[in-house]
Design an enzyme around this catalytic site. Structure first.
Site, short mmCIF file in Angstrom:
data_model
loop_
_atom_site.label_atom_id
_atom_site.label_comp_id
_atom_site.label_asym_id
_atom_site.label_seq_id
_atom_site.Cartn_x
_atom_site.Cartn_y
_atom_site.Cartn_z
N GLY A 216 0.78 -1.24 0.00
CA GLY A 216 0.00 0.00 0.00
C GLY A 216 0.80 1.27 0.00
N GLU A 245 4.26 -6.38 1.40
CA GLU A 245 3.61 -6.85 0.15
C GLU A 245 3.31 -5.68 -0.78
OE1 GLU A 245 -0.17 -7.97 1.66
OE2 GLU A 245 0.52 -9.80 2.54
N PRO A 246 4.33 -4.99 -1.25
CA PRO A 246 4.04 -3.85 -2.12
C PRO A 246 3.70 -4.30 -3.54
CG PRO A 246 6.40 -4.16 -1.91
CD PRO A 246 5.76 -5.22 -1.05
N GLY A 247 2.77 -3.61 -4.15
CA GLY A 247 2.49 -3.83 -5.58
C GLY A 247 2.80 -2.55 -6.31
N ARG A 248 1.89 -1.59 -6.15
CA ARG A 248 1.97 -0.31 -6.83
C ARG A 248 3.36 0.35 -6.74
NH1 ARG A 248 -2.65 2.62 -7.09
NH2 ARG A 248 -3.43 1.34 -5.40
N TYR A 287 -11.75 5.39 -9.65
CA TYR A 287 -11.39 6.10 -8.42
C TYR A 287 -11.23 7.60 -8.63
CZ TYR A 287 -9.11 1.53 -7.33
OH TYR A 287 -8.80 0.24 -7.14
N CYS A 342 -18.64 4.78 -25.52
CA CYS A 342 -19.86 5.55 -25.25
C CYS A 342 -20.20 5.51 -23.77
CB CYS A 342 -21.01 4.98 -26.06
SG CYS A 342 -20.78 5.26 -27.81
N GLU A 343 -19.37 6.12 -22.97
CA GLU A 343 -19.59 6.20 -21.52
C GLU A 343 -19.05 7.56 -21.09
OE1 GLU A 343 -20.79 4.14 -19.22
OE2 GLU A 343 -20.95 2.28 -20.36
N TYR A 371 -2.14 -1.61 -11.67
CA TYR A 371 -3.59 -1.60 -11.81
C TYR A 371 -4.01 -0.93 -13.12
CZ TYR A 371 -2.84 -2.73 -6.95
OH TYR A 371 -2.39 -3.32 -5.79
#
Ligand SMILES: Cc1ncc(COP(=O)(O)O)c(C=O)c1O
Length: 418
Positions: A216, A245-248, A287, A342-343, A371
């Site tokens: 995180g 446990e880093p991802g980003r 987000y 189309c959003e 991500y």
């Protein structure tokens, strides 16, 4: 990697394309290891599961944190040793447990009593357990990322965690406790609160040997050393192996999404319609996440590509403007960079400061290594982008762009087998 390198990659592989700079990833691993000496780093596969990237991280000696059967299989395939794989996540199916036990994963984080009921029946002599605690505080991040919050589905409240720990400890396979407070954590106070939540648990179970304080760490500038000032003394004082446990943090900044301008429309805002959008990079829609966007030099100014694009990787025939966009001054017009679907939420960036651009201009969407592709979808039958990795100045295709045939391949298989 230079902007000219990125332009050459777009010319060679088309757009949209994700590019991962493995040198940048390695630099982040080095930063992390310097801040947390001796810690056991388990890369959170969910951030980016590209096989070339996973093999690279495994070659650097990292462990993996996986939560689904797909992530588990990917981690094994990429060469992470089973004992360096940590299986987490709030939903363990019997099939996932069976496979993880067969693989012999080193650690499992139990997110609830339900998972333990399945695991205690499994034949998993090599596996030890962490109990994930819900510490019940506000980790000061986006609501979607706040896993420590009392109303979040993650972990077990402290009193119940103690009771479950008694049960697991009775099997002599309890390694420790786990708190992952959330993602994009930038405030040091959160690390203090994590330690505060864990302390009474380790007071009660003084013989444990592991503590997992999650991942995180915010990008671009998590105060790693200040976090470490809370985690390291806690682990050292109690003789615990510190797991993170880093991802980003490891992959976000090393990733760029290359996309081309299709159209420019002027209304209440300037809308730059790009060939990538929410199907390729969901975070802005999901987000309201902010990704920096910049204009890259035109192809003529960049290094010529080494070879023609592979036949399976269609390069859109978009005209390239003659004027180098870097020479064009920034306009004050409020600009959204939008996608082609189309959003209303189909957007890469909102209210950005971008120079005048024209169809064919190349944009680099930064901080897209985490991500990004991992959340890409086939929504609106979009074809997921190509992925390219770059190492020591050499770029290579790590996953080809999807083709329309990829969209119906599984349907065709189903038809053939029925
Ligand atoms: C249990 C757990 N560990 C680690 C991570 C990685 O978080 P980040 O990519 O923000 O470092 C996550 C993210 O969702 C998670 O749920």
């Amino acid at each position: 990697m230079t902007d000219d390198d990125l332009t050459a990659i777009a010319a060679r592989y088309g757009t949209p394309t994700y590019v991962y700079d493995l040198d940048g990833v390695e630099a982040q691993v080095t930063r992390l290891r310097a801040a947390f000496p001796g810690a056991d780093v388990h890369y959170a596969v969910k951030a980016n599961a590209n096989g070339a990237l996973l093999r690279f991280l495994a070659s650097l000696g990292l462990g993996a944190e996986a939560l689904t059967t797909g992530e588990l299989e990917r981690a094994v395939r990429a060469g992470f040793p089973p004992e360096r794989i940590l299986l987490g996540g709030p939903g363990h199916t019997p099939a996932l447990v069976k496979r993880a036990a067969e693989v012999g994963v080193g650690l499992v984080s139990l997110d609830g009593e339900g998972a333990w009921r399945i695991w205690r029946e499994a034949r998993a002599p090599d596996t030890r357990f962490l109990i994930r605690v819900n510490p019940g505080f506000d980790p000061r991040t986006h609501e979607h990322l706040a896993t420590a919050a009392p109303h979040a589905k993650f972990g077990i409240p402290r009193a119940k965690a103690m009771a479950l720990a008694e049960e697991v400890a009775a099997t002599r396979r309890l390694a420790g406790f786990h708190v992952h407070a959330g993602s994009m954590i930038a405030e040091v106070e959160v690390a203090r609160l994590v330690v505060e939540a864990l302390s009474p648990l380790y007071d009660r179970f003084p013989d444990l040997d592991t503590v997992d304080v999650g991942g995180g760490f915010a990008v671009p500038d998590a105060p790693l050393e200040a976090f470490a000032e809370h985690f390291l003394p806690f682990a050292r004082a109690r003789g615990l192996r510190l797991v993170i446990e880093p991802g980003r943090f490891l992959v976000a900044d090393a990733g760029t999404l290359l996309t081309r301008v299709l159209h420019v429309k002027h209304g209440a805002l300037r809308h730059v319609i790009a060939d990538a959008g929410m199907a390729d990079l969901l975070r802005p829609a999901l987000y309201g996440a902010h990704h920096p966007v910049r204009v890259l030099p035109t192809e003529g100014a960049a290094t010529a590509p080494a070879a023609a694009p592979a036949a399976s990787v269609p390069t859109p025939a978009v005209p390239i403007p003659a004027t180098p966009t870097s020479a064009i001054p920034t306009t004050a017009v409020p600009t959204d960079v939008d996608g082609p679907l189309c959003e209303n939420a189909d957007r890469l960036a909102r209210h950005v400061d971008l120079p005048d651009v024209a169809p064919g201009d190349l944009l680099a969407v930064g901080r897209a290594g985490a991500y990004g592709f991992a959340m890409a979808s086939n929504y609106a039958s979009s074809l997921r982008p190509a992925e390219v990795v770059s190492r020591k100045g050499e770029a290579r295709l790590a996953r080809r762009r999807e083709t329309p045939e990829d969209l119906w391949r599984l349907e065709d298989e189903a038809q053939r087998s029925s």
